[in-house]
Motif scaffolding. Sequence first.
Motif, PDB file in Angstrom:
ATOM      1  N   TRP A  49       0.823  -1.212   0.000  1.00  0.00           N
ATOM      2  CA  TRP A  49       0.000   0.000   0.000  1.00  0.00           C
ATOM      3  C   TRP A  49       0.858   1.264   0.000  1.00  0.00           C
ATOM      4  O   TRP A  49       0.634   2.163  -0.803  1.00  0.00           O
ATOM      5  N   HIS A  53       3.048   1.443  -3.891  1.00  0.00           N
ATOM      6  CA  HIS A  53       2.073   2.213  -4.668  1.00  0.00           C
ATOM      7  C   HIS A  53       1.851   3.632  -4.156  1.00  0.00           C
ATOM      8  O   HIS A  53       1.111   4.381  -4.790  1.00  0.00           O
ATOM      9  N   LEU A  55       0.010   4.929  -1.948  1.00  0.00           N
ATOM     10  CA  LEU A  55      -1.410   5.266  -1.853  1.00  0.00           C
ATOM     11  C   LEU A  55      -1.664   6.142  -0.633  1.00  0.00           C
ATOM     12  O   LEU A  55      -0.915   6.096   0.349  1.00  0.00           O
ATOM     13  N   GLU A  59      -8.318   5.053   0.439  1.00  0.00           N
ATOM     14  CA  GLU A  59      -8.506   4.953  -1.012  1.00  0.00           C
ATOM     15  C   GLU A  59      -9.865   4.311  -1.269  1.00  0.00           C
ATOM     16  O   GLU A  59     -10.409   3.614  -0.408  1.00  0.00           O
TER      17      GLU A  59
END
Length: 72
Positions: A49, A53, A55, A59
């Motif tokens: 996570w 990525h 993020l 999300e």
Amino acid sequence: MNEALRKTIMAVCDEKIAKKGPDVGLSFYAFFANKNDNPDLLMEAAEWWIREHQLDHFEKAIKIKQMVQQKI
């Protein structure tokens, strides 16, 4: 990402989307109980996570589900 974690993520995303609709957001903590009974798996999810990525903390569940389905 191991297959057990992938299946858990898909199931949780499906459940959250079914209950709250396609705009529901979640964090990687949503895939775990409120106790740290599997720190290695928690760290695997956090690495995917956050590090892989980058993020945000929350999300859209649909975005995460699509990423997992595409094995991104």
